[in-house]
Design a protein around this motif. Structure first.
Motif, PDB file in Angstrom:
ATOM      1  N   ARG A 152       1.739  43.316  41.625  1.00 46.52           N
ATOM      2  CA  ARG A 152       3.068  43.470  41.030  1.00 46.52           C
ATOM      3  C   ARG A 152       3.583  44.898  41.209  1.00 46.52           C
ATOM      4  N   ASP A 153       2.709  45.885  41.033  1.00 46.69           N
ATOM      5  CA  ASP A 153       3.131  47.273  41.215  1.00 46.69           C
ATOM      6  C   ASP A 153       3.560  47.532  42.652  1.00 46.69           C
ATOM      7  N   LEU A 154       2.912  46.872  43.611  1.00 49.76           N
ATOM      8  CA  LEU A 154       3.302  47.033  45.008  1.00 49.76           C
ATOM      9  C   LEU A 154       4.703  46.458  45.231  1.00 49.76           C
ATOM     10  N   ASN A 155       5.032  45.371  44.539  1.00 47.98           N
ATOM     11  CA  ASN A 155       6.397  44.837  44.625  1.00 47.98           C
ATOM     12  C   ASN A 155       7.424  45.874  44.197  1.00 47.98           C
ATOM     13  N   VAL A 156       7.106  46.590  43.132  1.00 51.24           N
ATOM     14  CA  VAL A 156       8.036  47.604  42.625  1.00 51.24           C
ATOM     15  C   VAL A 156       8.133  48.766  43.606  1.00 51.24           C
ATOM     16  N   LEU A 157       7.022  49.110  44.247  1.00 51.79           N
ATOM     17  CA  LEU A 157       7.038  50.207  45.218  1.00 51.79           C
ATOM     18  C   LEU A 157       7.975  49.923  46.391  1.00 51.79           C
ATOM     19  N   LEU A 158       8.190  48.640  46.704  1.00 53.22           N
ATOM     20  CA  LEU A 158       9.080  48.286  47.804  1.00 53.22           C
ATOM     21  C   LEU A 158      10.523  48.708  47.521  1.00 53.22           C
ATOM     22  N   LEU A 159      10.855  48.941  46.252  1.00 45.07           N
ATOM     23  CA  LEU A 159      12.206  49.399  45.893  1.00 45.07           C
ATOM     24  C   LEU A 159      12.418  50.860  46.259  1.00 45.07           C
ATOM     25  N   GLY A 160      11.321  51.582  46.542  1.00 41.79           N
ATOM     26  CA  GLY A 160      11.391  53.018  46.776  1.00 41.79           C
ATOM     27  C   GLY A 160      10.601  53.759  45.715  1.00 41.79           C
ATOM     28  N   GLU A 161      10.019  54.872  46.081  1.00 39.96           N
ATOM     29  CA  GLU A 161       9.133  55.576  45.155  1.00 39.96           C
ATOM     30  C   GLU A 161       9.876  56.121  43.942  1.00 39.96           C
ATOM     31  N   GLU A 162      11.080  56.611  44.150  1.00 37.82           N
ATOM     32  CA  GLU A 162      11.832  57.159  43.013  1.00 37.82           C
ATOM     33  C   GLU A 162      12.185  56.053  42.023  1.00 37.82           C
TER      34      GLU A 162
END
Length: 356
Positions: free
Chosen positions: A238-248
Motif C-alpha cells: 500500500r505504501d508503494l501505491n502512495v509513492l507512485l503519486l510522487g515522494e513529496e
C-alpha cells in the motif's frame, strides 16, 4: 469488487494455473508420465503427522499419507526425486524474480525496471564465478550458492550506500549507481573468466541460468529465503501505491518515504538474491511478467504483487519445461532472454518508458 476479494479471486485462479502447469510439466521428459499418474503421485505426497518422538537432541516425526493409489514405483521415483524438485525450484525462483521486478518497476515508476537494476544479478555472478575460480570455505556447506547470495547482497547494499546522501536516496541517483556498479562488476566477471582455466565451462553454464540438478534441500531453503522477505513486501504494498503519486505527495500523506524505499529495496534484494544464488542469472522474468500482469489487474500493488509473483512461478516452470524438452537440454536463461528481448523492444516501440 473489494481489494481483498480481487486478491483472493486472482490468487485462487493463478494458483490453480500453477498447479496445472506443475502437473503437466512433471509428466514431460524422456519418460512420458500421464497427467493422471502425476496427480496421484502428488496427492500421495500430502502427509499428516501421526506421532512425534523426542530422543535426546533428535526429533522424529512419523507421518501418514492421506491418499494411496496404485502407481508404478518408477513413475513415483521420477516425479518425486527427479522432476518435482526442479519444477518447484523453478516456481520459487520465478515467483521471486517476478515479485522483485514488480517492486522495482514501482519504485522507479518505469516498466523497464527489473530485479537486476541495482546490481543484484551482477553481484551474484561475481560471487559465483569467483568461487568457481578460487573456491573458499563457506559455513554449512553453502559453497557456490553461499558465494552467489553474499555477492548479490553486497552489490545491492553497496549500490544503496553509494546512492544515499544526507539520509536521502534519490531514485535517479540509485539508477545511475546501479548502472555503474553493474558495468564494473561485469568487468570483474570477464576478468575472472579470463583466468578461470578449466573451470570456464562450469562458470559459463552458471551464468546462463539453469535449474538442472535441483535438490529438495535447495527447494526448502529457497522457499524459506523467499517467503520471509515477500511477506515484508506485501506489508508495504500500500505504501508503494502512495509513492507512485510522487515522494513529496507521499510524505504529505504520512508515508516515511526514505524508510519505505529502504525496506522495499532490502526485501526485494533478498528475494532476488535467494533466486539467482541457486539458479544463476535468469533474465527478463522480472520484466515481462509484472508488466503483463499490470495490464490485466491494474497498478494497485496490493493486487499486482501477489498475482505477478504467482504468474512468474507458472511462467518459469513452463519456460523450463520447454527448455529441457528438446533433443539437447537448454539452460532456461537462454530461452527467457530470447523471449524477453523482443518484449523489451516492443515496449520501446510502444513508447511505454514513461513513469507509471
Amino acid at each position: 469488487m473489494h481489494v481483498g476479494g480481487r486478491v483472493a479471486s486472482w490468487s485462487i485462479a493463478l494458483t490453480a494455473l500453477l498447479a496445472l502447469v506443475v502437473t503437466v510439466s512433471a509428466g514431460i521428459g524422456p519418460v512420458w508420465i500421464p497427467p493422471e499418474a502425476v496427480t496421484k503421485v502428488l496427492l500421495e505426497a500430502i502427509v499428516v503427522p501421526t506421532a512425534v518422538n523426542v530422543s535426546g537432541a533428535t526429533l522424529d516425526v512419523t507421518t501418514r499419507s492421506l491418499f494411496q493409489f496404485p502407481v508404478e514405483d518408477l513413475q513415483r521415483q521420477i516425479v518425486m526425486q527427479v522432476r518435482l524438485p526442479r519444477i518447484l525450484l523453478g516456481a520459487i525462483v520465478g515467483f521471486s524474480l517476478a515479485a522483485a521486478g514488480t517492486i522495482m518497476q514501482g519504485i522507479f515508476r518505469n516498466p523497464m525496471a527489473d530485479p537486476s537494476i541495482i546490481g543484484v544479478s551482477s553481484g551474484a555472478a561475481v560471487g559465483a564465478v569467483g568461487f568457481i575460480v578460487a573456491p573458499i570455505a563457506f559455513p554449512f556447506g553453502l559453497g557456490l550458492r553461499g558465494a552467489a547470495f553474499a555477492g548479490a547482497l553486497v552489490a545491492a547494499f553497496g549500490v544503496y550506500l553509494i546512492a544515499t546522501q544526507n539520509g536521502r536516496t534519490p531514485v535517479a541517483t540509485l539508477l545511475l549507481a546501479g548502472v555503474a556498479v553493474q558495468t564494473f562488476l561485469g568487468a570483474v566477471v570477464s576478468f575472472l573468466l579470463l583466468h578461470s582455466g578449466e573451470s570456464i565451462r562450469r562458470a559459463l553454464f552458471w551464468l546462463m541460468g539453469h535449474l538442472k540438478g535441483a535438490t529438495w534441500p535447495e527447494v526448502w531453503t529457497s522457499l524459506l529465503l523467499v517467503a520471509l522477505p515477500f511477506v515484508g513486501l506485501l506489508v508495504y504494498a500500500r505504501d508503494l501505491n502512495v509513492l507512485l503519486l510522487g515522494e513529496e505527495d507521499a510524505q504529505s500523506l504520512g508515508i516515511d518515504v526514505e524508510r519505505t524505499k529502504r525496506l522495499l529495496l532490502a526485501f526485494s534484494s533478498l528475494v532476488t538474491a535467494a533466486g539467482v544464488a541457486v539458479t544463476g542469472v535468469i533474465g527478463f522474468v522480472g520484466l515481462i511478467v509484472p508488466h503483463a500482469m499490470r495490464l490485466v489487474v491494474g497498478p494497485d500493488h496490493r493486487i499486482l504483487l501477489p498475482t505477478a509473483a504467482l504468474a512468474g512461478a507458472s511462467f518459469l516452470v513452463a519456460t523450463d519445461t520447454v527448455a529441457r524438452s528438446g533433443t539437447a537440454e537448454m539452460p532456461v536463461g537462454i530461452l527467457t532472454a530470447a523471449l524477453g528481448a523482443p518484449f523489451f523492444l516492443y515496449l520501446l516501440r510502444k513508447r511505454e518508458v514513461h513513469e507509471l
